[in-house]
Design an enzyme around this catalytic site. Structure first.
Site, PDB file in Angstrom:
ATOM      1  N   LEU A  95      79.168  -2.937 -47.424  1.00  0.00           N
ATOM      2  CA  LEU A  95      79.365  -3.793 -46.208  1.00  0.00           C
ATOM      3  C   LEU A  95      80.699  -4.730 -46.782  1.00  0.00           C
ATOM      4  CD1 LEU A  95      75.574  -4.969 -46.311  1.00  0.00           C
ATOM      5  CD2 LEU A  95      76.912  -3.406 -44.573  1.00  0.00           C
ATOM      6  N   HIS A 111      68.783  -2.666 -56.033  1.00  0.00           N
ATOM      7  CA  HIS A 111      69.650  -1.693 -56.778  1.00  0.00           C
ATOM      8  C   HIS A 111      68.934  -0.834 -57.886  1.00  0.00           C
ATOM      9  CE1 HIS A 111      73.477   0.469 -58.239  1.00  0.00           C
ATOM     10  NE2 HIS A 111      72.863   0.006 -59.566  1.00  0.00           N
ATOM     11  N   ASP A 147      77.997  -3.821 -55.871  1.00  0.00           N
ATOM     12  CA  ASP A 147      76.873  -4.373 -56.662  1.00  0.00           C
ATOM     13  C   ASP A 147      77.319  -5.268 -57.785  1.00  0.00           C
ATOM     14  OD1 ASP A 147      75.348  -2.288 -55.430  1.00  0.00           O
ATOM     15  OD2 ASP A 147      76.088  -0.653 -56.796  1.00  0.00           O
TER      16      ASP A 147
HETATM   17  C1  GRF Z   1      66.359   2.588 -53.832  1.00  0.00           C
HETATM   18  O1  GRF Z   1      66.044   3.083 -55.155  1.00  0.00           O
HETATM   19  C2  GRF Z   1      67.599   1.844 -53.557  1.00  0.00           C
HETATM   20  O2  GRF Z   1      67.633   0.848 -54.610  1.00  0.00           O
HETATM   21  C3  GRF Z   1      68.507   2.784 -53.757  1.00  0.00           C
HETATM   22  O3  GRF Z   1      67.989   4.022 -52.843  1.00  0.00           O
HETATM   23  C4  GRF Z   1      66.619   3.808 -53.029  1.00  0.00           C
HETATM   24  C5  GRF Z   1      65.876   3.799 -51.596  1.00  0.00           C
HETATM   25  O4  GRF Z   1      64.680   4.112 -51.430  1.00  0.00           O
HETATM   26  N1  GRF Z   1      69.848   2.418 -53.273  1.00  0.00           N
HETATM   27  P1  GRF Z   1      63.797   4.001 -50.014  1.00  0.00           P
HETATM   28  O5  GRF Z   1      64.796   4.595 -48.842  1.00  0.00           O
HETATM   29  O6  GRF Z   1      63.646   2.441 -49.997  1.00  0.00           O
HETATM   30  O7  GRF Z   1      62.445   4.694 -50.340  1.00  0.00           O
END
Ligand code: GRF
Length: 199
Positions: A95, A111, A147
Site C-alpha cells: 500500500l 505477517h 513490513d
Molecule cells: C497469511 O499467512 C498472511 O500473513 C500471508 O498470507 C496468508 C493469508 O492467509 N500474507 P489467508 O488468506 O488469510 O488464509
C-alpha cells in the site's frame, strides 16, 4: 469499530474475524471486504457472510503510473465504507504512502514471520531456508515501508524437523488467526491505541 478487510487469497484470517464477530467475541463490524484478486476465496467468504465486497485488480506488470491510480481507486473504495480501521489479512500488495494518507485511519497487517526477520512475500520459505528453529507471526501497523511498521503483537511457532513451507505455513496461520482476533479485540476495546502514522 468499523473494519474494512483487504484480502488476496483463501481468506482464513478474514473468516476468523467474521466468526469472532458472529460469536460476540469481537465488538466490531466487518463493513466491507476488498481484494486485488477477483473472486478469490476471501471474497467468496465475505459474500457467504453477506458482507459487501469490492475488487480492484492491479494489472500484471503495472507501471508506476498504473500503481498510483490503483492505490487511489483502492482508497476510494475503502473510504466509501467509512472504516475506523483497515486490516490487511493476507493482502499481497504494497500500500502506498498516498493510500495511507487518503484512508486516514490506522491500517494493520498480519505477517507470517517474526518481524523484523523475514519481511516480504516469501516469509515462510525464507525462514525455513535460514534454518531457524522458531518463527511465528506478527501483527503490525502498516507504514510506507515493506513490513516495517510498528509491531503490535507477535506469537512464536516452532519449526518441526520435517516441516515444508506448506506445513509450517498452516501452523503459523492458525497462530495468526488467533493473534489477529486478539489484537482487533484489544483495539476495539481501547486496550491498544493506534494512531495514524505520518505518511
Ligand atoms: C497469511 O499467512 C498472511 O500473513 C500471508 O498470507 C496468508 C493469508 O492467509 N500474507 P489467508 O488468506 O488469510 O488464509
Amino acid at each position: 469499530m468499523r473494519i474494512v478487510v483487504l484480502v488476496s487469497g483463501s481468506g482464513s484470517n478474514l473468516q476468523a474475524i467474521i466468526d469472532a464477530v458472529a460469536a460476540g467475541k469481537l465488538p466490531a463490524q466487518v463493513v466491507a471486504v476488498g481484494s486485488d484478486v477477483p473472486a478469490c476465496g476471501g471474497i467468496e467468504r465475505a459474500q457467504r457472510a453477506g458482507i459487501p465486497t469490492f475488487e480492484v485488480p492491479l494489472p500484471r506488470g503495472a507501471s508506476a503510473e498504473e500503481r498510483t491510480r490503483w492505490n487511489t481507486q483502492l482508497a476510494d473504495q475503502v473510504l466509501r465504507h467509512e472504516p475506523e480501521l483497515v486490516v490487511s489479512a493476507g493482502f499481497m500488495r504494497i500500500l502506498s504512502e498516498q493510500f495511507l494518507q487518503d484512508v486516514a485511519v490506522p491500517v494493520i497487517n498480519t505477517h507470517p514471520a517474526l518481524l523484523p526477520s523475514f519481511p516480504g512475500a516469501h516469509a515462510v520459505r525464507d525462514a525455513l531456508a535460514a534454518g531457524v528453529k522458531i518463527t511465528g507471526c506478527t501483527v503490525h501497523q502498516v507504514d510506507a515501508g515493506v513490513d516495517t511498521g510498528p509491531i503490535i503483537a507477535q506469537a512464536a511457532v516452532h519449526v518441526e524437523p520435517n516441516d515444508d513451507v506448506a506445513t509450517l505455513h498452516e501452523r503459523i496461520k492458525s497462530s495468526e488467526r488467533r493473534l489477529l482476533v486478539e489484537v482487533l479485540k484489544a483495539v476495539a476495546e481501547g486496550a491498544v491505541r493506534l494512531h495514524q502514522l505520518p505518511g
